[in-house]
Design a protein around this motif. Structure first.
Motif, PDB file in Angstrom:
ATOM      1  N   TRP A 104      41.102  42.073  42.384  1.00 31.10           N
ATOM      2  CA  TRP A 104      40.113  42.659  41.484  1.00 31.10           C
ATOM      3  C   TRP A 104      40.315  42.073  40.088  1.00 31.10           C
ATOM      4  O   TRP A 104      41.407  42.104  39.547  1.00 31.10           O
ATOM      5  CB  TRP A 104      40.254  44.168  41.457  1.00 31.10           C
ATOM      6  N   TYR A 122      38.672  54.541  39.630  1.00 33.08           N
ATOM      7  CA  TYR A 122      38.314  53.329  38.903  1.00 33.08           C
ATOM      8  C   TYR A 122      37.312  52.513  39.708  1.00 33.08           C
ATOM      9  O   TYR A 122      37.452  52.394  40.922  1.00 33.08           O
ATOM     10  CB  TYR A 122      39.546  52.451  38.680  1.00 33.08           C
ATOM     11  N   CYS A 123      36.343  51.940  39.030  1.00 27.93           N
ATOM     12  CA  CYS A 123      35.534  50.922  39.691  1.00 27.93           C
ATOM     13  C   CYS A 123      36.086  49.553  39.303  1.00 27.93           C
ATOM     14  O   CYS A 123      36.693  49.386  38.242  1.00 27.93           O
ATOM     15  CB  CYS A 123      34.058  51.053  39.357  1.00 27.93           C
ATOM     16  N   ALA A 124      35.887  48.598  40.193  1.00 26.81           N
ATOM     17  CA  ALA A 124      36.435  47.267  39.991  1.00 26.81           C
ATOM     18  C   ALA A 124      35.487  46.231  40.577  1.00 26.81           C
ATOM     19  O   ALA A 124      34.694  46.536  41.473  1.00 26.81           O
ATOM     20  CB  ALA A 124      37.812  47.161  40.635  1.00 26.81           C
ATOM     21  N   ARG A 151      35.151  41.871  41.662  1.00 27.47           N
ATOM     22  CA  ARG A 151      35.773  40.566  41.869  1.00 27.47           C
ATOM     23  C   ARG A 151      34.708  39.604  42.377  1.00 27.47           C
ATOM     24  O   ARG A 151      33.671  40.008  42.898  1.00 27.47           O
ATOM     25  CB  ARG A 151      36.932  40.657  42.863  1.00 27.47           C
ATOM     26  N   TYR A 179      38.064  42.679  37.287  1.00 30.72           N
ATOM     27  CA  TYR A 179      37.564  43.527  36.202  1.00 30.72           C
ATOM     28  C   TYR A 179      37.683  44.990  36.608  1.00 30.72           C
ATOM     29  O   TYR A 179      37.464  45.347  37.773  1.00 30.72           O
ATOM     30  CB  TYR A 179      36.104  43.184  35.885  1.00 30.72           C
ATOM     31  N   TRP A 180      38.016  45.816  35.618  1.00 37.35           N
ATOM     32  CA  TRP A 180      38.257  47.234  35.871  1.00 37.35           C
ATOM     33  C   TRP A 180      37.537  48.095  34.840  1.00 37.35           C
ATOM     34  O   TRP A 180      37.401  47.707  33.678  1.00 37.35           O
ATOM     35  CB  TRP A 180      39.749  47.538  35.759  1.00 37.35           C
TER      36      TRP A 180
END
Length: 119
Positions: A106, A95-97, A99, A108-109
């Protein structure tokens, strides 16, 4: 609304390479700290790598140091993870995240991309 979309996952043999990408829209990409996290079946999600807003500060999990490289292109609103010398234990959903610069968590994901490394 900030959206993160990962791509680049797949099936690869051990010692192979993959490059993950994460395109960010709806926000100010260059003002965010970005990161890659992963979750293997039956395990907790773990941090893989993170990168500061200008790309000048990077951090890696001990398990990937020397094999993975995180980078970003603020002009393209894109985050990357170059993964070399892959091992079966790297198999996970990645996953990319994102902040904010002063945030601790974090915010947003992405939806995740599957990486499977065969032995």
């Amino acid at each position: 609304q900030v959206q993160l979309v990962e791509s680049g996952g797949g099936l690869v043999q051990a010692r192979g390479s993959l490059r993950l990408s994460c395109v960010v829209s709806g926000g100010t990409f260059s003002r965010n700290v970005m990161g890659w996290l992963r979750q293997a079946p039956g395990k907790e999600r773990e941090s893989v790598a993170s990168i500061g807003w200008d790309g000048g500060s990077t951090n890696y999990a001990d398990s990937v140091k020397g094999r993975f490289t995180i980078s970003r292109d603020n002009a393209k609103n894109t985050l990357y993870l170059q993964m070399n010398s892959l091992k079966p234990e790297d198999t996970a959903v990645y996953y990319c995240a994102a902040r904010g610069l002063l945030a601790l968590d974090w915010a947003y994901w992405g939806q995740g991309t599957q990486v499977t490394v065969s032995s």
